[in-house]
Write a protein that holds these residues in place. Structure first.
Motif, PDB file in Angstrom:
ATOM      1  N   MET A 255       0.813  -1.213   0.000  1.00 47.31           N
ATOM      2  CA  MET A 255       0.000   0.000   0.000  1.00 47.31           C
ATOM      3  C   MET A 255       0.847   1.265   0.000  1.00 47.31           C
ATOM      4  SD  MET A 255      -2.969  -1.029  -0.465  1.00 47.31           S
ATOM      5  CE  MET A 255      -3.739   0.584  -0.402  1.00 47.31           C
ATOM      6  N   ARG A 256       2.079   1.215   0.501  1.00 47.56           N
ATOM      7  CA  ARG A 256       2.966   2.373   0.405  1.00 47.56           C
ATOM      8  C   ARG A 256       3.311   2.652  -1.059  1.00 47.56           C
ATOM      9  NH1 ARG A 256       5.696   4.199   5.055  1.00 47.56           N
ATOM     10  NH2 ARG A 256       5.214   3.022   6.948  1.00 47.56           N
ATOM     11  N   ARG A 257       3.653   1.607  -1.797  1.00 48.83           N
ATOM     12  CA  ARG A 257       3.961   1.805  -3.218  1.00 48.83           C
ATOM     13  C   ARG A 257       2.707   2.190  -4.000  1.00 48.83           C
ATOM     14  NH1 ARG A 257       6.216  -3.075  -2.386  1.00 48.83           N
ATOM     15  NH2 ARG A 257       4.898  -4.043  -3.973  1.00 48.83           N
ATOM     16  N   ALA A 258       1.545   1.698  -3.562  1.00 46.29           N
ATOM     17  CA  ALA A 258       0.298   2.092  -4.224  1.00 46.29           C
ATOM     18  C   ALA A 258       0.063   3.588  -4.068  1.00 46.29           C
ATOM     19  CB  ALA A 258      -0.873   1.303  -3.646  1.00 46.29           C
ATOM     20  N   ALA A 259       0.319   4.123  -2.880  1.00 41.53           N
ATOM     21  CA  ALA A 259       0.163   5.566  -2.663  1.00 41.53           C
ATOM     22  C   ALA A 259       1.164   6.353  -3.501  1.00 41.53           C
ATOM     23  CB  ALA A 259       0.339   5.889  -1.177  1.00 41.53           C
ATOM     24  N   LEU A 260       2.391   5.846  -3.594  1.00 40.66           N
ATOM     25  CA  LEU A 260       3.393   6.497  -4.445  1.00 40.66           C
ATOM     26  C   LEU A 260       2.958   6.496  -5.904  1.00 40.66           C
ATOM     27  CD1 LEU A 260       6.177   7.694  -5.059  1.00 40.66           C
ATOM     28  CD2 LEU A 260       7.096   5.359  -5.023  1.00 40.66           C
ATOM     29  N   THR A 261       2.421   5.360  -6.376  1.00 38.51           N
ATOM     30  CA  THR A 261       1.948   5.269  -7.762  1.00 38.51           C
ATOM     31  C   THR A 261       0.840   6.275  -8.030  1.00 38.51           C
ATOM     32  OG1 THR A 261       2.525   2.916  -7.891  1.00 38.51           O
ATOM     33  CG2 THR A 261       0.897   3.728  -9.463  1.00 38.51           C
ATOM     34  N   ALA A 262      -0.081   6.434  -7.079  1.00 38.48           N
ATOM     35  CA  ALA A 262      -1.187   7.381  -7.253  1.00 38.48           C
ATOM     36  C   ALA A 262      -0.670   8.812  -7.329  1.00 38.48           C
ATOM     37  CB  ALA A 262      -2.181   7.233  -6.108  1.00 38.48           C
ATOM     38  N   GLU A 263       0.301   9.147  -6.493  1.00 33.84           N
ATOM     39  CA  GLU A 263       0.859  10.508  -6.526  1.00 33.84           C
ATOM     40  C   GLU A 263       1.647  10.741  -7.814  1.00 33.84           C
ATOM     41  OE1 GLU A 263       3.160  11.439  -3.120  1.00 33.84           O
ATOM     42  OE2 GLU A 263       1.560  10.979  -1.672  1.00 33.84           O
ATOM     43  N   PHE A 264       2.484   9.784  -8.162  1.00 30.98           N
ATOM     44  CA  PHE A 264       3.345   9.960  -9.326  1.00 30.98           C
ATOM     45  C   PHE A 264       2.554   9.980 -10.626  1.00 30.98           C
ATOM     46  CE2 PHE A 264       6.656   8.311 -12.339  1.00 30.98           C
ATOM     47  CZ  PHE A 264       7.452   9.442 -12.297  1.00 30.98           C
ATOM     48  N   ALA A 265       1.345   9.423 -10.621  1.00 29.68           N
ATOM     49  CA  ALA A 265       0.500   9.461 -11.824  1.00 29.68           C
ATOM     50  C   ALA A 265       0.191  10.892 -12.239  1.00 29.68           C
ATOM     51  CB  ALA A 265      -0.791   8.696 -11.576  1.00 29.68           C
ATOM     52  N   LEU A 266       0.193  11.832 -11.288  1.00 33.81           N
ATOM     53  CA  LEU A 266      -0.056  13.233 -11.626  1.00 33.81           C
ATOM     54  C   LEU A 266       1.094  13.787 -12.458  1.00 33.81           C
ATOM     55  CD1 LEU A 266      -1.449  14.526  -8.200  1.00 33.81           C
ATOM     56  CD2 LEU A 266      -2.675  13.438 -10.096  1.00 33.81           C
ATOM     57  N   ALA A 267       2.325  13.402 -12.114  1.00 35.29           N
ATOM     58  CA  ALA A 267       3.476  13.828 -12.906  1.00 35.29           C
ATOM     59  C   ALA A 267       3.444  13.196 -14.289  1.00 35.29           C
ATOM     60  CB  ALA A 267       4.769  13.460 -12.181  1.00 35.29           C
ATOM     61  N   GLN A 268       3.043  11.930 -14.364  1.00 40.79           N
ATOM     62  CA  GLN A 268       2.933  11.271 -15.664  1.00 40.79           C
ATOM     63  C   GLN A 268       1.867  11.938 -16.529  1.00 40.79           C
ATOM     64  OE1 GLN A 268       2.227   7.361 -13.944  1.00 40.79           O
ATOM     65  NE2 GLN A 268       4.197   6.636 -14.694  1.00 40.79           N
TER      66      GLN A 268
END
Length: 533
Positions: A255-268
Motif C-alpha cells: 500500500m505504500r507503493r500504491a500511494a506512491l503510484t497514485a501521486e506519481f501518476a499526476l506527474a505522468q
C-alpha cells in the motif's frame, strides 16, 4: 449514429435499432453501446488518436491470450472482440456486451461486504494469472529492481518539464531510492485498474474491462485507485479480502507503493500533456500537483517511504495519517452519460444520443521534447535530474514512444475481421506466436459455429435432403463463414466454404433465415451471440 454504422460494418448482419453512450475516457476513446434487432447489446470503442489506437491493438493481443481454460477459471468475465473495421488509419473494435454497471468510487465504498469481498477476490485472481498470458501477448515483464529503475527514469523525464514542485520531486526520489520498499514478487498486473473497470451486478463483480496496459510488474499498481477512496475502512476491507484470496506472496509495503503510484501518476499526466501539446491536460496536472503539495505541507501526506528524508519529520503511521485522498488524473474526462436508454415516453423507438466529448485540440503522440530547464531560483523551477541509464533498456517516460516500424507483412490470422491489417501496429507476432494462437483456439465460440452446423446437418438425413434443394451460398460475400484453423486440419483457414458442403446447405435451408432468404449473423456465427441484456 456513426458508431452504429461502424458496428454494422465490423459485424456483418448486425442491425442496430438503438445506441447509447458508454462511460469511457473521452480524451482517448469514443464509446457506445449498440442494441440490435434481436435485443442483444454490443459495445463499440473507437480511438481518438494514434496512441489510443495502439492501446486498443495491445488489448486485442491480450484478449487473445485469455484462452477458454483461463476464462473458465477466472471469477469474472473479460471482453471478447466480435469484429473490427478500419476508420482512416485506425481500427474501431466491437465487443460482446458484458453484464454489470460501473459505480462511482464513493458509491462503491458503500456497497455490502459481499461486493467488497469480491473486489479483493477479483484483484487476487488477476495477480494469480499465469505469466504466459503476458508472454503470449508479447508484453513486458519486469523484475522488482528493473521496475524501480524505470520509475526513476520516468521521474527524471518528468523533472525536465520544470513544473513539478521541488517538494514532490524530493519526496518521490527518496521513496524510489529506498530499495527495501521495492522488495516484491512480480505478478501479472492489470495496469489500469480503477472503479470504471469493474462492472457490478447485485453482489458480484461480473466483469473487468480496460485491458490495455497488462504487464508483469508491481502488483501495487492495481491498488493505486483505492488511495482516492477517502475511506480507510473500505480500503482495508478490500486489502484484507485480497490477502485471503491471493495464492501468491503479498508483501508488507504494497500500500505504500500504491500511494506512491497514485501521486506519481499526476506527474505522468503532466508529461503526457506536454507530449500531446494539450494545454487542458497540462493545466489539470499542474493544479492537481499544487493540491498534493499543499496537502503534504499541511498534513504530511500518505506514507510512502520507509524512512523520512533528511531534514523531514518522522513519517506518521498509516492508521493515524490525516491526509486527503489523491485525485486520479483524467477522471474528469469520463463521459457524463451513463448509457441509459431514453425513457421520456416520446420517440422511444429512436436511439439515444451519444454524448462523448470530443478530444479538442488533441494531436497525435509525439516524443517528449528533451529540454533541460536551467536552475532559476527566482522562478521556483528545479534543474533536471541526470539521466539514470538502465542496462539493456533505454530511459522511458510515462508514455511509450511510437517508433517507426515496417508495415505488417501478413494480416492477423482471425477471420473475425473484415479486412487485412495495414500500417504500423505495436505488436507484430512472429511465426511461433501465430502457431500458438491457432493451437489455443482463442475464439472457440467462432470455431464452434462450423462444428455445430456440421453436426446438425449430419444428424438428419431429411435436413440434408432439404439442404440440397436450397439456393446455393452467395460466394460474393466478403466474409464467408469459416472457423479458425485447427492443428489437426489440413485445410487453410482462408478457404471459402464449398456450396456443396453440408454446413452451407443446411444454412441455406434454415427456417430461421430472414425474409430475403439470407441467414443472419447469428446463424452464420452462433458463437458471436452475446448474452441477453
Amino acid at each position: 449514429m456513426e458508431l452504429a454504422a461502424l458496428a454494422t460494418a465490423a459485424v456483418p448482419g448486425l442491425s442496430p435499432t438503438g445506441v447509447a453512450a458508454a462511460a469511457d475516457d473521452a480524451r482517448d476513446f469514443t464509446s457506445a453501446v449498440v442494441i440490435d434487432s434481436e435485443g442483444h447489446r454490443w459495445r463499440i470503442r473507437s480511438p481518438q488518436h494514434q496512441e489510443a489506437a495502439m492501446r486498443l491493438e495491445t488489448e486485442l493481443q491480450v484478449l487473445r491470450g485469455f484462452s477458454t481454460g483461463i476464462r473458465a477459471e477466472l471469477p469474472f468475465r473479460v471482453p471478447s472482440v466480435a469484429g473490427a473495421v478500419r476508420r482512416g488509419e485506425m481500427r474501431t473494435f466491437v465487443y460482446n456486451h458484458l453484464p454489470g454497471t460501473s459505480l462511482e468510487l464513493s458509491a462503491l465504498a458503500q456497497q455490502p461486504q459481499a461486493v467488497i469481498e469480491d473486489i479483493g477476490r477479483t484483484i487476487a485472481a488477476i495477480h494469480d494469472l499465469d505469466e504466459a498470458v503476458v508472454d503470449n501477448a508479447d508484453l513486458p515483464r519486469y523484475s522488482a529492481e528493473r521496475y524501480r529503475q524505470r520509475r526513476l527514469n520516468e521521474l527524471d523525464q518528468a523533472a525536465t518539464t520544470g513544473e513539478i514542485p521541488a517538494l514532490l520531486l524530493r519526496r518521490w526520489e527518496h521513496a524510489m531510492e529506498d530499495r527495501d520498499l521495492w522488495r516484491f514478487t512480480p505478478a501479472v498486473t492489470h495496469g489500469d485498474l480503477h472503479e470504471d473497470s469493474l462492472l457490478i451486478e447485485g453482489e458480484r463483480v461480473m466483469a473487468v474491462t480496460g485491458w490495455t496496459d497488462l504487464h508483469s510488474g508491481d502488483p501495487a499498481d492495481d491498488f493505486a485507485w483505492l488511495t482516492a477512496a477517502g475511506d480507510a475502512e473500505f480500503t482495508e476491507k478490500v486489502l484484507a479480502a485480497y490477502r485471503r484470496h491471493r495464492t501468491g506472496e503479498v508483501d508488507e509495503h504494497l500500500m505504500r507503493r500504491a500511494a506512491l503510484t497514485a501521486e506519481f501518476a499526476l506527474a505522468q499526466w503532466l508529461v503526457r500533456g506536454h507530449a500531446s501539446e494539450n494545454p487542458e491536460m497540462i493545466a489539470e496536472a499542474k493544479g492537481l500537483l499544487e493540491q498534493l503539495k499543499t496537502d503534504i505541507e499541511t498534513y504530511g501526506g500518505q506514507p510512502i517511504a520507509l524512512t523520512p528524508a533528511e531534514g523531514e519529520a518522522p513519517v506518521a503511521p498509516a492508521e493515524v495519517q490525516d491526509s486527503r485522498p489523491v485525485a486520479r488524473a483524467g477522471a474528469a474526462a469520463t463521459v457524463a452519460d451513463t448509457g441509459e436508454w431514453a425513457d421520456s415516453g416520446e420517440d422511444d423507438d429512436e436511439p439515444a444520443v451519444i454524448t462523448d466529448a470530443a478530444a479538442s485540440g488533441r494531436s497525435n503522440h509525439e516524443d517528449v521534447r528533451e529540454e533541460v530547464t536551467e536552475d532559476h531560483d527566482q522562478t521556483g523551477k528545479v534543474p533536471a535530474f541526470a539521466p539514470r541509464p538502465l542496462p539493456g533498456d533505454e530511459p522511458t517516460g510515462s508514455i511509450p514512444v511510437i517508433m517507426d516500424q515496417p508495415p505488417a507483412e501478413e494480416p492477423l490470422p482471425d477471420r473475425i475481421f473484415e479486412e487485412e491489417d495495414e500500417g504500423d501496429l505495436p505488436i507484430h507476432p512472429d511465426e511461433a506466436s501465430e502457431r500458438r494462437a491457432k493451437e489455443k483456439h482463442f475464439f472457440p465460440a467462432v470455431a464452434s459455429a462450423s462444428s455445430a452446423a456440421s453436426t446438425e446437418s449430419a444428424s438428419s438425413a431429411q435436413s440434408a435432403s432439404s439442404a440440397q434443394s436450397a439456393a446455393p451460398v452467395d460466394h460474393a460475400d466478403p466474409e464467408p463463414s469459416s472457423s479458425p484453423a485447427s492443428p489437426d486440419s489440413p485445410e487453410s483457414p482462408d478457404s471459402p466454404e464449398s456450396p456443396d458442403s453440408p454446413a452451407s446447405a443446411d444454412s441455406a435451408a434454415s427456417p430461421e433465415a430472414d425474409e430475403d432468404g439470407q441467414e443472419s449473423i447469428y446463424q452464420r456465427h452462433p458463437g458471436l451471440r452475446p448474452p441477453a441484456a
